[in-house]
Design a protein around this motif. Structure first.
Motif, mmCIF file in Angstrom:
data_model
loop_
_atom_site.group_PDB
_atom_site.id
_atom_site.type_symbol
_atom_site.label_atom_id
_atom_site.label_comp_id
_atom_site.label_asym_id
_atom_site.label_seq_id
_atom_site.Cartn_x
_atom_site.Cartn_y
_atom_site.Cartn_z
ATOM 1 N N ALA A 3 0.836 -1.186 0.000
ATOM 2 C CA ALA A 3 0.000 0.000 0.000
ATOM 3 C C ALA A 3 0.874 1.239 0.000
ATOM 4 O O ALA A 3 1.929 1.312 0.610
ATOM 5 N N GLY A 4 0.403 2.276 -0.666
ATOM 6 C CA GLY A 4 1.158 3.498 -0.737
ATOM 7 C C GLY A 4 2.130 3.551 -1.873
ATOM 8 O O GLY A 4 2.927 4.473 -2.000
ATOM 9 N N PRO A 242 -13.354 -1.608 -2.645
ATOM 10 C CA PRO A 242 -12.860 -0.443 -1.911
ATOM 11 C C PRO A 242 -12.908 -0.698 -0.410
ATOM 12 O O PRO A 242 -13.941 -1.122 0.119
ATOM 13 N N VAL A 243 -11.798 -0.484 0.261
ATOM 14 C CA VAL A 243 -11.712 -0.769 1.702
ATOM 15 C C VAL A 243 -11.321 0.514 2.424
ATOM 16 O O VAL A 243 -10.197 1.002 2.285
ATOM 17 N N LYS A 288 -8.095 3.226 -5.049
ATOM 18 C CA LYS A 288 -7.480 2.203 -4.214
ATOM 19 C C LYS A 288 -8.493 1.102 -3.931
ATOM 20 O O LYS A 288 -9.589 1.358 -3.445
ATOM 21 N N SER A 289 -8.144 -0.135 -4.249
ATOM 22 C CA SER A 289 -9.026 -1.255 -3.957
ATOM 23 C C SER A 289 -8.191 -2.492 -3.654
ATOM 24 O O SER A 289 -6.987 -2.531 -3.932
ATOM 25 N N TYR A 290 -8.854 -3.500 -3.102
ATOM 26 C CA TYR A 290 -8.155 -4.698 -2.656
ATOM 27 C C TYR A 290 -8.976 -5.943 -2.980
ATOM 28 O O TYR A 290 -10.203 -5.877 -3.119
ATOM 29 N N VAL A 291 -8.285 -7.066 -3.090
ATOM 30 C CA VAL A 291 -8.927 -8.367 -3.001
ATOM 31 C C VAL A 291 -8.712 -8.837 -1.564
ATOM 32 O O VAL A 291 -7.585 -8.876 -1.074
#
Length: 492
Positions: A3-4, A242-243, A288-291
């Protein structure tokens, strides 16, 4: 990629480039080689075919794919969705001729009902229009496959690329290789905290219970398309979630204590790993998104002899509360790529065969290593990186302190490279080092090479042998200390 990470490829570090290379399918041997050559984002953007073939040793095919992936990364998709690209076909185009292998597709959308032909070649997508006017055509681009995060590994330096496709959902195989289940979670992720947690926990506990009852490892993925009926998407396609608050998903597993009996909840806590958040790279967006992935590891030492039933949490919109059905838990098992209920008439047989499943799990655990061969540490490369700081040579201006223990006889044949190092001190925890270990072998090499003179100074009784090396005025001094208390190095 963690991240970042900078969104612009030219700002990527060597590690971030390596992570991206893995997501596009580059073999690990080439990823390591490019990392050793200090290929960062700026270098990545300038890579040429000749360099990849001659310096990195890549074959023409993988090198071409890497160059194409790099070029796509620079250009990015041409639409907002990332799934389609729009082609403007000039009206002067009457036909396309090429010696390259082609595949064509006829799509509706031409003026006055005339079809528009789309021709795909190795170099890209070209279009032929049968009308006399310029027309924009939407074409679904191919979506490349990718591999999931290594099972039960941290994944902090692992990333996915949006719209790449994971392998189809899978069922129980050999109990060690995990089965996979996908949830898009696109709608649920927009709900409030309470409903998100209930929905997340419901899916995790249902999947987890199914895996535990079948004694199979498994991973459930949120942010991956789970239905072939989703228009415009492919089954297994990575879209991300999205988290805003990661702790919201971690805390969702607190439903475990209300969904299981006290004794079962302790087992479930041990088998269901905390959620892991794998960043999804968007090529043309800063979104920004995540699995979100949860691993299930039902070790036989934990689940032996047990069958687990669960009361799943259900969010009731009319009450804005989470409800549980405590009167009777449900037993789930993995059937193909789904978690299904064990119906009443099958429960007796399911309980009767629990010992068989335990025996199969124990045999699987005993017979196979949990370490994936592809991610095993290369200790030789790790040692090289420590000594050279990633360069191809040992820096002469640096001095080294080495700590070692007993060598295998065959390993002592490969220590000549120490002569190229400025070694300040060696702490050798081999009590026989000066007779048959590193100290003895090193002195033999010095005599054979006639590169230095040496002197051995011994003291008494030390568990660790300290070899102090120094080059001054052409002399080479080695001190082997064996006292109970470490003494100051003997240097000349």
């Amino acid at each position: 990629m963690m991240a970042g990470q900078p969104e612009q490829p030219e700002n990527w570090t060597e590690s971030q480039v390596s992570s991206w290379l893995r997501t596009v399918g580059v073999k690990e041997q080439y990823v390591k080689k490019l990392h050793e050559e200090e290929v960062d984002g700026r270098v990545l953007l300038k890579l040429k075919m000749d360099y990849l073939r001659k310096e990195i040793g890549m074959k023409s095919g993988p090198a071409l794919l890497l160059i194409n992936e790099r070029d796509e990364l620079i250009k990015g998709p041409d639409t907002t969705s990332g799934q389609q690209k729009t082609l403007s076909v000039p009206k002067s185009k009457k036909g396309i001729k090429s010696n390259e292998q082609k595949s064509s597709q006829c799509l509706p959308g031409g003026n006055e009902g005339h079809p528009v032909y789309i021709v795909e070649t190795d170099q890209g997508v070209l279009g032929e229009k049968q009308t006399g006017q310029e027309h924009s055509v939407c074409v679904l681009t191919s979506k490349e496959d990718c591999k999931p995060r290594p099972f039960d590994k941290d994944g902090s330096d692992f990333t996915y690329v949006k719209h790449r496709v994971l392998e189809p959902e899978s069922g129980v195989f050999d109990l060690i290789n995990p089965c996979h289940e996908y949830k898009s979670f696109a709608t649920a992720a927009t709900f409030d905290r309470v409903s998100i947690q209930a929905k997340f926990a419901k899916e995790v506990l249902k999947f987890g219970t199914g895996c535990m009852n079948m004694r199979s490892n498994g991973t459930i993925h949120f942010g991956v398309m789970d239905s072939r009926d989703d228009a415009g998407y492919t089954h297994g396609e990575i879209i991300g979630v999205p988290v805003k608050e990661k702790d919201m998903y971690v805390d969702a597993l607190d439903h475990i204590e209300r969904s299981f009996t006290l004794s079962d909840s302790e087992h479930v806590r041990q088998c269901i790993r905390p959620p892991r958040f794998i960043e999804v790279i968007h090529r043309t967006s800063s979104e920004k998104s995540y699995v979100i992935e949860v691993d299930i590891v039902p070790s036989v030492s934990i689940v032996n002899g047990r069958v687990y039933s669960v009361c799943l949490p259900n969010f009731k919109e009319e009450d804005n509360k989470v409800k549980f059905k405590f009167e009777k838990g449900t037993i789930y098992r993995r059937v193909g790529s789904k978690s299904e209920t064990v119906i009443d008439k099958d429960q007796s047989d399911f309980y009767h065969r629990v010992r068989d499943r335990d025996a199969q799990r124990k045999e699987a655990e005993d017979g196979q290593s949990f370490h994936t061969p592809g991610i095993r540490q290369d200790l030789g490369r790790k040692l090289t990186m420590l000594f050279t700081s990633g360069k191809k040579f040992i820096e002469k201006e640096k001095w080294y302190i080495l700590v070692t223990n007993r060598f295998k006889p065959e390993d002592l044949c490969s220590i000549g490279w120490l002569l190229n190092m400025n070694v300040f001190c060696v702490f050798d925890f081999d009590p026989d080092s000066n007779k048959s270990g590193l100290c003895s072998r090193f002195l033999q090499i010095c005599i054979l090479c006639r590169t230095t003179e040496y002197q051995v100074v011994q003291s008494v009784n030390l568990k660790a042998t300290c070899i102090c090396l120094s080059r001054q005025a052409g002399s080479f001094v080695m001190a082997a200390l064996t006292t109970k208390e470490m003494k100051a190095p003997v240097m000349k």
